[in-house]
Write a protein that holds these residues in place. Structure first.
Motif, mmCIF file in Angstrom:
data_model
loop_
_atom_site.group_PDB
_atom_site.id
_atom_site.type_symbol
_atom_site.label_atom_id
_atom_site.label_comp_id
_atom_site.label_asym_id
_atom_site.label_seq_id
_atom_site.Cartn_x
_atom_site.Cartn_y
_atom_site.Cartn_z
ATOM 1 N N MET A 192 1.334 -43.711 25.630
ATOM 2 C CA MET A 192 1.621 -42.410 25.047
ATOM 3 C C MET A 192 2.602 -42.615 23.892
ATOM 4 N N ARG A 193 2.307 -42.058 22.770
ATOM 5 C CA ARG A 193 3.128 -42.235 21.575
ATOM 6 C C ARG A 193 4.160 -41.104 21.484
ATOM 7 N N TRP A 194 5.432 -41.451 21.639
ATOM 8 C CA TRP A 194 6.517 -40.466 21.590
ATOM 9 C C TRP A 194 7.051 -40.277 20.185
ATOM 10 N N ARG A 195 7.090 -41.375 19.430
ATOM 11 C CA ARG A 195 7.686 -41.352 18.094
ATOM 12 C C ARG A 195 6.620 -41.155 17.023
ATOM 13 N N ASN A 196 7.058 -40.671 15.861
ATOM 14 C CA ASN A 196 6.170 -40.518 14.716
ATOM 15 C C ASN A 196 5.846 -41.886 14.130
ATOM 16 N N THR A 197 4.722 -41.949 13.441
ATOM 17 C CA THR A 197 4.373 -43.136 12.665
ATOM 18 C C THR A 197 4.207 -42.683 11.217
ATOM 19 N N ARG A 198 3.843 -43.589 10.352
ATOM 20 C CA ARG A 198 3.621 -43.227 8.948
ATOM 21 C C ARG A 198 2.419 -42.298 8.793
ATOM 22 N N LYS A 199 1.493 -42.343 9.766
ATOM 23 C CA LYS A 199 0.265 -41.559 9.653
ATOM 24 C C LYS A 199 0.192 -40.359 10.593
ATOM 25 N N GLY A 200 1.044 -40.307 11.604
ATOM 26 C CA GLY A 200 0.928 -39.214 12.556
ATOM 27 C C GLY A 200 2.219 -38.902 13.281
ATOM 28 N N TYR A 201 2.232 -37.747 13.923
ATOM 29 C CA TYR A 201 3.384 -37.306 14.696
ATOM 30 C C TYR A 201 3.272 -37.781 16.135
ATOM 31 N N GLY A 202 4.411 -37.960 16.786
ATOM 32 C CA GLY A 202 4.451 -38.301 18.198
ATOM 33 C C GLY A 202 4.589 -37.044 19.040
ATOM 34 N N TRP A 203 4.556 -37.246 20.356
ATOM 35 C CA TRP A 203 4.616 -36.112 21.284
ATOM 36 C C TRP A 203 5.886 -35.282 21.152
ATOM 37 N N VAL A 204 7.012 -35.910 20.895
ATOM 38 C CA VAL A 204 8.265 -35.148 20.810
ATOM 39 C C VAL A 204 8.204 -34.157 19.649
ATOM 40 N N ALA A 205 7.810 -34.628 18.465
ATOM 41 C CA ALA A 205 7.735 -33.747 17.291
ATOM 42 C C ALA A 205 6.694 -32.648 17.495
ATOM 43 N N ILE A 206 5.546 -33.010 18.055
ATOM 44 C CA ILE A 206 4.481 -32.024 18.280
ATOM 45 C C ILE A 206 4.938 -30.959 19.273
ATOM 46 N N THR A 207 5.527 -31.396 20.374
ATOM 47 C CA THR A 207 5.989 -30.449 21.397
ATOM 48 C C THR A 207 7.064 -29.522 20.847
ATOM 49 N N LEU A 208 8.047 -30.078 20.141
ATOM 50 C CA LEU A 208 9.103 -29.241 19.570
ATOM 51 C C LEU A 208 8.542 -28.264 18.533
ATOM 52 N N HIS A 209 7.597 -28.708 17.717
ATOM 53 C CA HIS A 209 6.989 -27.839 16.704
ATOM 54 C C HIS A 209 6.355 -26.608 17.348
ATOM 55 N N TRP A 210 5.480 -26.846 18.338
ATOM 56 C CA TRP A 210 4.756 -25.728 18.951
ATOM 57 C C TRP A 210 5.647 -24.892 19.857
ATOM 58 N N LEU A 211 6.622 -25.513 20.513
ATOM 59 C CA LEU A 211 7.570 -24.760 21.331
ATOM 60 C C LEU A 211 8.368 -23.791 20.462
ATOM 61 N N THR A 234 -4.543 -32.735 8.250
ATOM 62 C CA THR A 234 -3.167 -32.263 8.414
ATOM 63 C C THR A 234 -2.951 -31.543 9.737
ATOM 64 N N LEU A 235 -3.814 -30.603 10.060
ATOM 65 C CA LEU A 235 -3.638 -29.832 11.290
ATOM 66 C C LEU A 235 -3.774 -30.721 12.522
ATOM 67 N N MET A 236 -4.705 -31.644 12.498
ATOM 68 C CA MET A 236 -4.904 -32.533 13.637
ATOM 69 C C MET A 236 -3.667 -33.391 13.908
ATOM 70 N N ARG A 237 -2.914 -33.717 12.856
ATOM 71 C CA ARG A 237 -1.690 -34.515 13.056
ATOM 72 C C ARG A 237 -0.664 -33.766 13.888
ATOM 73 N N MET A 238 -0.718 -32.427 13.870
ATOM 74 C CA MET A 238 0.234 -31.642 14.647
ATOM 75 C C MET A 238 -0.365 -31.155 15.963
ATOM 76 N N LEU A 239 -1.586 -31.573 16.244
ATOM 77 C CA LEU A 239 -2.224 -31.197 17.504
ATOM 78 C C LEU A 239 -2.326 -32.356 18.487
ATOM 79 N N ARG A 240 -2.397 -33.560 17.981
ATOM 80 C CA ARG A 240 -2.471 -34.716 18.880
ATOM 81 C C ARG A 240 -1.706 -35.883 18.254
ATOM 82 N N PRO A 241 -1.031 -36.640 19.089
ATOM 83 C CA PRO A 241 -0.224 -37.746 18.563
ATOM 84 C C PRO A 241 -1.105 -38.910 18.134
ATOM 85 N N GLY A 242 -0.550 -39.732 17.290
ATOM 86 C CA GLY A 242 -1.241 -40.943 16.884
ATOM 87 C C GLY A 242 -1.422 -41.012 15.394
#
Length: 190
Positions: free
Chosen positions: A1-20, A172-180
């Protein structure tokens, strides 16, 4: 499971905080519009504002946490033209600043009489600023207009994400919907 962001995508922490944060902001906005219409004898007259205030304090902590996470874990590169990337940075910065300002104004409304804000019996946010001239009224007007500005700017933010996803087809939208790592697909005609 990817928690941290990468150069190409967001991780679970950023995604969860964004939608929360997004869900809570819209929930508080709706609750705020509803509760100001309550009459003194309505059973929710005191309960709705107490919930609004407590959730607002928790939202403040989540936004600060999101800003810290963003600082220690930078976001992936933005797609689009140079102007679109500049606009995205400005809108993101404005959203953070406005969210914090809305919550500070809400705090000033709630603590104008010197009372602390009870956060579901877990802790209290003390009143540090009180007795400013017309504090509750001025902060109320500021809170109202800043909240509407946040909602409008969030709508612009969402429209831009949809434009990038469905017109530019850059993922763009997919980057904020699933990590990786989401590779941007080739645009039509390229």
């Amino acid at each position: 499971m990817r928690w941290r962001n990468t150069r190409k995508g967001y991780g679970w922490v950023a995604i969860t905080l964004h939608w929360l944060v997004a869900l809570v902001v819209f929930g508080l906005f709706g609750l705020g519009l509803w509760m100001v219409e309550l009459t003194y004898y309505d059973p929710w007259y005191r309960q709705a504002p107490a919930i609004h205030k407590a959730v607002g304090v928790l939202l403040f902590l989540a936004v600060v946490g999101r800003l810290v996470w963003r600082w220690i874990n930078p976001s992936p590169a933005l797609p689009g033209s140079r102007i679109e990337r500049i606009a995205a940075r400005l809108v993101h910065g404005a959203l953070y600043a406005l969210l914090l300002a809305v919550m500070v104004a809400g705090y000033l409304i709630s603590t104008a009489d010197g009372s602390a804000i009870d956060v579901f019996g877990l802790f209290s946010m003390p009143a540090t600023v009180a007795d400013l001239p017309d504090q509750e009224d001025v902060a109320g007007v500021v809170h109202f207009w800043l909240a509407w500005t946040v909602i409008v700017l969030t709508g612009l933010h969402a429209a831009a994400a949809l434009k990038h996803q469905f017109i530019d087809r850059d993922g763009t939208l997919m980057r904020m919907l699933r990590p990786g790592d989401i590779d941007s697909p080739t645009r039509k005609g390229e």
